[in-house]
Design a protein around this motif. Structure first.
Motif, mmCIF file in Angstrom:
data_model
loop_
_atom_site.group_PDB
_atom_site.id
_atom_site.type_symbol
_atom_site.label_atom_id
_atom_site.label_comp_id
_atom_site.label_asym_id
_atom_site.label_seq_id
_atom_site.Cartn_x
_atom_site.Cartn_y
_atom_site.Cartn_z
ATOM 1 N N ASN A 1 0.884 -1.276 0.137
ATOM 2 C CA ASN A 1 -0.031 0.028 -0.002
ATOM 3 C C ASN A 1 0.911 1.229 -0.084
ATOM 4 N N GLY A 2 2.212 1.435 -0.891
ATOM 5 C CA GLY A 2 2.628 2.643 -0.968
ATOM 6 C C GLY A 2 3.913 2.605 0.137
ATOM 7 N N SER A 3 4.034 1.684 0.999
ATOM 8 C CA SER A 3 5.059 1.893 2.351
ATOM 9 C C SER A 3 5.647 0.647 2.293
ATOM 10 N N ARG A 4 6.993 0.857 2.677
ATOM 11 C CA ARG A 4 7.819 -0.415 2.888
ATOM 12 C C ARG A 4 8.457 -0.177 4.257
ATOM 13 N N ALA A 5 8.718 -1.363 4.848
ATOM 14 C CA ALA A 5 9.470 -1.451 6.256
ATOM 15 C C ALA A 5 11.045 -1.592 5.957
#
Length: 164
Positions: free
Chosen positions: A58-62
């Motif tokens: 959803n457009g984010s990364r860890a």
């Protein structure tokens, strides 16, 4: 690329800068070498790794980053420590890092740390004895389904140079 190849390429690039005669770049390269040498004197092996990322969700990364080093007081004991970040995800999804230690027989031990929520980071520290290689990867952890998801690739952060 393996660390030894990157180190060799880095030294070749630093030598080229010195040969060209760029005084500002040369003094920066020398300062970096002095800092690394001072750090390396505390441990038999010392190197930084990361940032390593999960795949997008959803457009984010860890992401995770840290250091790997051999303990000077316990021969053959390798430590991996670092910080794990989880940005802009819902509460049920957490940043997740895995560290895999493998010995010369191919037996491995995997450790993990989880960080839920966007504020700050989670510190982690793992160690094992008699290690042949160490790998790290970053994922998300789905608390609703108790499973890993959106994992990035495994990255080697240490490999022994011995060839038997």
């Amino acid at each position: 690329m393996h660390r030894t190849i990157r180190t060799t390429l880095g030294l070749a690039a630093a030598t080229a800068v010195l040969a060209i005669g760029l005084p500002a770049a040369a003094s920066s390269a020398s300062a970096a070498t002095v800092t690394k040498t001072a750090t390396a004197s505390s441990f038999d092996f010392d190197d930084s790794w990361g940032y390593y990322y999960s795949k997008y969700w959803n457009g984010s990364r860890a992401k995770a980053r840290g250091d790997v080093y051999e303990d000077e007081h316990h021969d053959g004991r390798f430590h991996v420590e670092g910080k794990l970040y989880d940005k802009n995800t819902p509460n049920w999804l957490c940043g997740y890092v895995q560290v895999k230690f493998e010995d010369e027989d191919g037996d491995d031990s995997t450790y993990w740390a989880k960080k839920c929520g966007s504020n700050g980071y989670r510190y982690f520290h793992f160690y094992e004895n008699d290690v042949d290689s160490i790998q790290v990867r970053t994922c998300y952890y789905d608390n609703h389904h108790a499973s890993k998801k959106s994992c990035g690739r495994w990255n080697y952060i240490y490999e022994s140079d011995s060839e038997e």
